[in-house]
Design an enzyme around this catalytic site. Structure first.
Site, PDB file in Angstrom:
ATOM      1  CD  GLU A   1     -18.796   9.902  -5.745  1.00  0.00           C
ATOM      2  OE1 GLU A   1     -17.740   9.559  -5.180  1.00  0.00           O
ATOM      3  OE2 GLU A   1     -18.873  10.813  -6.580  1.00  0.00           O
TER       4      GLU A   1
ATOM      5  NE  ARG B   1      -8.943   0.629  -1.684  1.00  0.00           N
ATOM      6  CZ  ARG B   1      -9.981   1.414  -1.993  1.00  0.00           C
ATOM      7  NH1 ARG B   1     -10.332   2.404  -1.226  1.00  0.00           N
ATOM      8  NH2 ARG B   1     -10.658   1.199  -3.103  1.00  0.00           N
TER       9      ARG B   1
ATOM     10  CE  LYS C   1     -17.239   3.836  -6.618  1.00  0.00           C
ATOM     11  NZ  LYS C   1     -18.324   4.507  -5.897  1.00  0.00           N
TER      12      LYS C   1
HETATM   13  P1  ATP Z   1     -13.524   3.404  -5.579  1.00  0.00           P
HETATM   14  O1  ATP Z   1     -12.101   3.732  -5.284  1.00  0.00           O
HETATM   15  O2  ATP Z   1     -13.699   2.059  -6.161  1.00  0.00           O
HETATM   16  O3  ATP Z   1     -14.259   4.460  -6.331  1.00  0.00           O
HETATM   17  P2  ATP Z   1     -14.757   4.466  -3.288  1.00  0.00           P
HETATM   18  O4  ATP Z   1     -14.280   4.282  -1.900  1.00  0.00           O
HETATM   19  O5  ATP Z   1     -14.558   5.797  -3.886  1.00  0.00           O
HETATM   20  O6  ATP Z   1     -14.185   3.299  -4.147  1.00  0.00           O
HETATM   21  P3  ATP Z   1     -17.483   4.570  -2.555  1.00  0.00           P
HETATM   22  O7  ATP Z   1     -18.685   4.440  -3.383  1.00  0.00           O
HETATM   23  O8  ATP Z   1     -17.207   5.885  -1.952  1.00  0.00           O
HETATM   24  O9  ATP Z   1     -16.273   4.122  -3.444  1.00  0.00           O
HETATM   25  O10 ATP Z   1     -17.432   3.423  -1.457  1.00  0.00           O
HETATM   26  C1  ATP Z   1     -18.473   3.075  -0.603  1.00  0.00           C
HETATM   27  C2  ATP Z   1     -17.890   2.390   0.598  1.00  0.00           C
HETATM   28  O11 ATP Z   1     -17.188   1.227   0.195  1.00  0.00           O
HETATM   29  C3  ATP Z   1     -16.917   3.278   1.325  1.00  0.00           C
HETATM   30  O12 ATP Z   1     -17.202   3.220   2.702  1.00  0.00           O
HETATM   31  C4  ATP Z   1     -15.566   2.694   1.006  1.00  0.00           C
HETATM   32  O13 ATP Z   1     -14.691   2.873   2.060  1.00  0.00           O
HETATM   33  C5  ATP Z   1     -15.908   1.217   0.767  1.00  0.00           C
HETATM   34  N1  ATP Z   1     -14.935   0.602  -0.147  1.00  0.00           N
HETATM   35  C6  ATP Z   1     -14.616   0.987  -1.389  1.00  0.00           C
HETATM   36  N2  ATP Z   1     -13.631   0.221  -1.905  1.00  0.00           N
HETATM   37  C7  ATP Z   1     -13.323  -0.699  -0.954  1.00  0.00           C
HETATM   38  C8  ATP Z   1     -12.378  -1.765  -0.855  1.00  0.00           C
HETATM   39  N3  ATP Z   1     -11.543  -2.072  -1.867  1.00  0.00           N
HETATM   40  N4  ATP Z   1     -12.345  -2.498   0.279  1.00  0.00           N
HETATM   41  C9  ATP Z   1     -13.173  -2.214   1.292  1.00  0.00           C
HETATM   42  N5  ATP Z   1     -14.067  -1.214   1.284  1.00  0.00           N
HETATM   43  C10 ATP Z   1     -14.157  -0.454   0.172  1.00  0.00           C
HETATM   44 MG    MG Z   2     -15.525   7.479  -2.654  1.00  0.00          MG
END
Ligand code: ATP
Ligand code: MG
Length: 558
Positions: free
Chosen positions: A36, A264, A274
């Site tokens: 995102e 994760r 983020k």
């Molecule tokens: P955040 O909690 O940091 O905002 P998010 O999952 O909302 O992370 P996205 O931009 O939606 O952020 O993530 C893109 C991809 O990265 C998704 O498939 C998510 O599952 C993966 N991802 C995000 N954080 C991690 C993590 N700590 N370890 C492994 N994969 C991750």
């Molecule tokens: Mg997300």
């Protein structure tokens, strides 16, 4: 037909192998990385990038980059640009397959209309609070909305009116009609479209209804022909909804995408959310998203991490189905390992102490041949003259027996140079040591008669007249944690106020002049450093990447 991977090393590869054995996805494996664009990517995303692009490589398939931009309020092109730069820098390519969920707004709308026509979605006038109240709990079934049994015609008209902007934000939503008594709360008629009168960074004001993640994601995957939709564990409970969306819209079970969840990445001393990282930036705890203390990919890059080190780290961490906490020392081990193999060695004196070689002729200069790297080899010359700098801590006036560096009357070897002897200690009015007067053994350098004379200590040095004055930035963990390394919920209170220490007047050997941003060095005996983007030929700036001591290698050996 893609080949089965012969030596699967994680459960996802096993799953994909099983799919292939069962005749699914005979057209090839296709994954995606779906960020995102609401912030910069971090080390957790690196794991997901390596996994998704890695699987595509392993199976000879493809991996798309897709921006999951269904939330117009938080998203920005700055993030879109940084995400592309980061994925490329990590060493992966999406070829021409860069997409946006917003590319599919029209199709997603049509899918929603299709659901309404099939009696599988309805417009609800209840507000967010009422919907929450009707949702029930883990132990209690939800209640059906009074609007649940609207006719298809009425729903179509209302959904169209939503799209036309006839209602305010929150006045109506479109919900999937599934099962208010489902033990899985995600299946209790989830909202799939909401009204948001907001300008989208790509579609502008064309839309005032936006699809929810749980609806947009499976359908975007299906539109792109994704076979394996790999996501983190918190989406496990959403999988039935993922499948329901595809099933309800008639996607064939043998070709449609399937969701697989993995744990994760959580790292000690590290925030990987983020939202929290944005807080650190916006509230001024760090200098920006690429502050070298940040676990963002841009921060790690500026800190001196290399793509290879991050990829190695991700592969060392592996892929598991259960959440765990990884020691940040393992990440540091990976960059240390890379730089140990690749970074040239030079000398830099962080806390200079002047040394005058009283028996060395004034105005004379000679050049010492110095090795650049113990394995890769390569040589350079280091100027040597009557006045030098050594490290303050390499001299001790009242030295204990085991101190093998310089002390009054003591001898030490200058690396790649002569043996010197401390003859006199010069102090200022407060009694602080400000200068040492030494003599040198003229036959003790390489090739000389006493070249092999043994003294117990060897120290680094630079020629005072030739040294470059540099700024060096030393870093400590940004977040202080408990013994387990976990980040407390009130992480802002755990910000380490001493995480940055800036040294001015560091003396660096002249071979480092004119090196550009991103060049790595091992400062002998000090650690690994990288030239910062703030560096100019007139004012060198280095970041310390990591020290020399490897606590992780020790842990591994046990
Ligand atoms: P955040 O909690 O940091 O905002 P998010 O999952 O909302 O992370 P996205 O931009 O939606 O952020 O993530 C893109 C991809 O990265 C998704 O498939 C998510 O599952 C993966 N991802 C995000 N954080 C991690 C993590 N700590 N370890 C492994 N994969 C991750
Ligand atoms: Mg997300």
């Amino acid at each position: 037909m893609p080949e089965i991977l012969q030596n699967p090393s994680n459960f996802i590869q096993n799953e994909i192998n099983d799919d292939l054995k069962n005749g699914r996805y005979s057209e090839g494996i296709h994954t995606r990385f779906p960020p995102e664009p609401n912030g910069y990517l971090h080390i957790g995303h690196a794991k997901s990038i390596c996994l998704n692009f890695g699987l595509a490589q392993q199976y000879g398939g493809m991996c798309n980059l897709r921006f999951d931009d269904t939330n117009p309020v938080k998203e920005d092109v700055e993030y879109v640009d940084s995400i592309q730069a980061d994925v490329k820098w990590l060493g992966f390519s999406w070829d021409k397959r860069m997409y946006y969920a917003s590319d599919y707004f029209e199709k997603l709308y049509e899918f929603a209309v299709q659901l309404i026509k099939n009696g599988k979605a309805y417009v609800d006038d209840s507000n967010a609070e009422e919907i929450r109240a009707m949702r029930g709990t883990l132990t209690e079934a939800g209640k059906e909305s009074p609007y649940r049994n609207r006719s298809v015609e009425e729903n179509l008209a209302l959904f169209e009116a939503m799209k036309q902007g006839e209602f305010a934000d929150g006045e109506k939503v479109l919900r999937a009609k599934i099962d208010m008594a489902s033990p899985n709360i995600n299946m209790r008629d989830p909202v799939i479209y909401r009204i948001a009168h907001a300008t989208h960074h790509r579609t502008g004001d064309a839309w005032c209804i936006y699809p929810m993640y749980d609806f947009a994601h499976p359908l975007s995957d299906a539109i792109e022909g994704i076979t394996h939709s790999i996501c983190t564990l918190e989406f496990e409970d959403h999988r039935p909804l993922y499948d329901w969306c595809l099933e309800s819209l008639g996607f064939d079970v043998n070709t449609r995408p399937r969701q697989i969840e993995f744990a994760r990445l959580n790292l000690t001393n590290t925030v990987t959310s983020k939202r929290k990282l944005r807080q650190l930036v916006e509230e001024g705890y760090v200098a920006g998203w690429d502050d070298p203390r940040m676990p963002t990919i841009s921060g790690l890059r500026r800190r001196g991490y290399t793509p290879a080190a991050l990829r190695n780290f991700c592969s060392e961490v592996g892929v598991a189905k259960a959440n765990s906490l990884v020691d940040v020392a393992m990440l540091e081990h990976c960059i240390r390992d890379d730089l140990n193999n690749n970074a040239d060695r030079i000398m830099a004196v962080l806390h200079p102490l002047k040394v005058v070689i009283t028996n060395y002729p004034e105005g004379k200069k000679e050049y010492m041949l110095a090795e650049n790297h113990p394995i890769k080899g390569g040589h350079r010359y280091m100027p040597f003259s009557r006045e030098l700098y050594i490290e303050q801590e390499d001299f001790m006036e009242d030295a204990p027996k085991k101190f093998f560096r310089l002390k009054p009357e003591g001898e030490v070897r200058l690396k790649h140079g002569y043996i010197i002897k401390c003859e006199e200690v010069i102090k200022d009015a407060e009694g602080k040591v400000v200068e040492l007067h030494c003599t040198y053994d003229p036959d003790s350098k390489t090739g000389g008669a006493t070249a092999n004379r043994k003294v117990k200590g060897t120290i680094h040095w630079v020629s005072a007249a030739d040294a470059l004055e540099a700024e060096v930035r030393l870093y400590d963990y940004l977040i202080e944690t408990d013994e387990k390394g976990e980040v407390p919920a009130d992480f802002l209170n755990a910000v380490n106020k001493n995480s940055l220490e800036v040294l001015q007047h560091v003396m660096v050997e002249p071979s480092a002049a004119l090196t550009a941003e991103g060049t790595h060095y091992q400062f002998l005996r000090q650690g690994y450093y990288v030239v910062d983007k703030d560096s100019t030929p007139d004012h060198l700036v280095f970041n310390r990447v990591v020290g020399l001591k490897d606590s992780w290698a020790k842990v591994k050996k046990g």
